[in-house]
Every structure is written in structure tokens, then in C-alpha cells.
Design an enzyme around this catalytic site. Structure first.
Site, PDB file in Angstrom:
ATOM      1  N   GLU A  40       0.848  -1.196   0.000  1.00 27.95           N
ATOM      2  CA  GLU A  40       0.000   0.000   0.000  1.00 27.95           C
ATOM      3  C   GLU A  40       0.883   1.246   0.000  1.00 27.95           C
ATOM      4  O   GLU A  40       1.895   1.295   0.688  1.00 27.95           O
ATOM      5  CB  GLU A  40      -0.912   0.009   1.236  1.00 27.95           C
ATOM      6  CG  GLU A  40      -1.842   1.214   1.271  1.00 27.95           C
ATOM      7  CD  GLU A  40      -2.774   1.241   2.482  1.00 27.95           C
ATOM      8  OE1 GLU A  40      -3.820   1.890   2.386  1.00 27.95           O
ATOM      9  OE2 GLU A  40      -2.448   0.624   3.514  1.00 27.95           O
ATOM     10  N   LYS A 109      -9.732   1.898  -2.804  1.00 21.60           N
ATOM     11  CA  LYS A 109     -10.023   1.450  -1.440  1.00 21.60           C
ATOM     12  C   LYS A 109     -11.471   1.791  -1.087  1.00 21.60           C
ATOM     13  O   LYS A 109     -11.882   2.950  -1.133  1.00 21.60           O
ATOM     14  CB  LYS A 109      -9.059   2.133  -0.479  1.00 21.60           C
ATOM     15  CG  LYS A 109      -9.088   1.611   0.947  1.00 21.60           C
ATOM     16  CD  LYS A 109      -7.945   2.272   1.732  1.00 21.60           C
ATOM     17  CE  LYS A 109      -7.725   1.677   3.105  1.00 21.60           C
ATOM     18  NZ  LYS A 109      -6.518   2.247   3.730  1.00 21.60           N
ATOM     19  N   CYS A 150      -5.821  -2.787   2.581  1.00 20.54           N
ATOM     20  CA  CYS A 150      -5.678  -2.550   4.016  1.00 20.54           C
ATOM     21  C   CYS A 150      -6.984  -2.717   4.809  1.00 20.54           C
ATOM     22  O   CYS A 150      -7.396  -3.822   5.093  1.00 20.54           O
ATOM     23  CB  CYS A 150      -5.051  -1.172   4.240  1.00 20.54           C
ATOM     24  SG  CYS A 150      -4.276  -0.970   5.866  1.00 20.54           S
TER      25      CYS A 150
END
Length: 272
Positions: A40, A109, A150
Site C-alpha cells: 500500500e 479502497k 488494508c
């Protein structure tokens, strides 16, 4: 097939990050990796104060480099994530390139990292970032892969839908911190893997104690039985593992939870 996770040490100099990332991708390919993943925020420091300064359009400088190195090495390359600018909004975005250099997937994301653990950590991605609104899957010549970034890993429904759609490997570029990393990083991966009987891989930046946001590191691969089969420490490194789809099939045969779900009683569905 061989999977490589590049736990990159990320500096404040974008050109250095890109150069070192591409160098490590070439190294992983030379050691037989067919699918290579970056962490990331691999081209910039992680933090709300950096996203705007480092943000790029897609296609742009960073994704062009990823496309070129994927083609040069003839591999599938998961480009971790970068801050993306589009239409005046910023996103935390992962791009995937095929062995011919073509863009196969782009994942923004979905779940933004807004947390407050008193006395430990407070962080609010939504101060600068906008959320993505779609699932992201891509096919390789080996298997179908589902993507999250994440915080997306905390949402079991997302992984379940990827499993329902035929994914056998989930990859989460992620930068858990020194509070949530020791507590939940491995636990979440093992949970997602066992629940859905698939492989889960996470790719963290290397730990930098001097950074404003200190990443936990420990890039990991978990098999469908819930076993950790590869794991890094905190330093910059490349983690290799062989993904055995025959083992995945055997586990699903031995404990056939996917066919035993009571869809007459409950369900998780993809809305769009």
C-alpha cells in the site's frame, strides 16, 4: 505458481521509490515469481498530509512504470496502491497489470481508515480521500484474484463475495500500524482464509521508525487451512511462496462449507 510480496522501504522521494520497486520486481521475476505484489502507498509516504502532494492521474508516471516492468518481466503485477487524483477527488488506488503490460484491474479502497483508539492512534483517511464503490477481481492464467486495500480486510462480507465469485486468492496491500498490526493483522488474514477456503496475501511497506505513520510490516501469506506459510519481519525484503491450487481443492472437498451454506436462511450479496 510462485507469488512474491515486495515489502518495500518507502522514502519521501517518489523517483527513488519507483526505481527500487521496479528493481525488486525484476529480482522477484528472476527468482521465478509469476505474480508479484507491491505494498500500500508504495510511491509515497503514508499519511493524509502526503496524499495530495504525491497524487497522480491513472495512467500516469507510476502506473506507466508498473506497466513497463510487468511487460518486461512477463508477469502479473499488483501495483500496491498510490494516491490517485481524478475529477478533483483523491483515492487510494491499486492497479494490476498483465504480462503484456495491459491494465487488468483498478481497485479504489472501499472502506476508508477512520479510527480512534484513545492514547494509541487516531487517523482519518476521509479528511482527504474519497472511497471507491466497486469490487475488483481479475483473471490470471492460474486463478481468479480478488483485491482489497488494508482496511478493506476487516470487512468479511467483501472477502465472502470474492469467494462466491470464484476467487482462489485474495491480495490486500496494506499498512497496519504498531497498534492494530500486532493485534489483528495476522488474525484477520487467517480468518478470511479459513472462512472462504482460499489463499490470502498481505503486502505491507517495511517499517520506518522515523516516519509519521509507522507500518507494522510482516507481509504474510495464509493458506486455505488457515496456516501462515510465508511471513516477513519488519525490514525491506521479498517474500516468496508457492500457491498450490490442488491443496485448495482438497480442503474444499474435505470440508465442503461452500456447498453447505444455508442460503435459504441467510445470504451476502453484491449490490453493484
Amino acid at each position: 505458481f510462485r507469488l512474491a510480496l515486495i515489502q518495500l522501504h518507502v522514502s519521501a522521494v517518489k523517483s527513488d521509490n519507483l526505481q527500487r520497486a521496479c528493481g525488486l520486481v525484476r529480482e522477484a521475476s528472476a527468482k521465478g515469481a509469476k505474480l508479484v505484489a507491491l505494498p500500500e502507498c508504495f510511491n509515497s509516504p503514508y499519511g493524509t498530509q502526503y496524499f495530495k502532494e504525491y497524487a497522480e492521474k491513472i495512467p500516469g508516471e507510476s502506473t506507466q512504470k508498473l506497466s513497463e516492468v510487468a511487460k518486461e518481466c512477463s508477469i502479473y503485477l499488483i501495483g500496491g496502491s498510490i494516491p490517485e487524483e481524478d475529477g478533483g477527488k483523491l483515492y487510494n488506488t491499486c492497479t494490476v497489470f498483465g504480462p503484456d503490460g495491459a491494465l487488468l484491474a483498478k481497485h479504489r479502497k472501499v472502506h476508508l481508515f477512520d479510527i480512534n483508539v484513545p492514547g494509541k492512534i487516531q487517523f482519518k483517511e476521509s479528511e482527504t480521500l474519497s472511497p471507491g464503490n466497486s469490487f475488483s477481481m481479475f483473471d490470471t492464467s492460474y486463478c481468479k484474484v480478488g483485491l482489497g486495500i488494508c482496511y478493506d480486510m476487516r470487512f468479511a462480507e467483501m472477502a465472502q463475495i470474492y469467494g462466491q465469485k470464484g476467487c482462489q486468492l485474495l491480495i490486500y496491500p496494506g499498512a497496519f500500524n504498531m497498534t492494530t498490526g500486532p493485534a489483528h493483522w495476522e488474525l484477520l488474514q487467517r480468518g478470511r482464509a479459513v472462512d472462504n477456503q482460499l489463499y490470502v496475501a498481505t503486502v505491507s511497506p517495511a517499517r520506518d521508525e522515523k516516519a509519521s505513520y509507522v507500518a507494522w510490516g510482516h507481509s504474510t501469506v495464509v493458506n486455505p487451512w488457515g496456516e501462515v506459510i510465508a511471513k516477513a519481519g519488519a525490514e525491506e525484503t521479498v517474500v516468496y511462496t508457492d500457491i498450490d491450487l490442488k491443496k485448495l481443492a482438497e480442503i474444499r472437498q474435505q470440508i465442503p462449507i461452500l456447498s453447505q451454506k444455508r442460503c435459504d436462511l441467510y445470504g451476502v450479496e453484491m449490490k453493484k
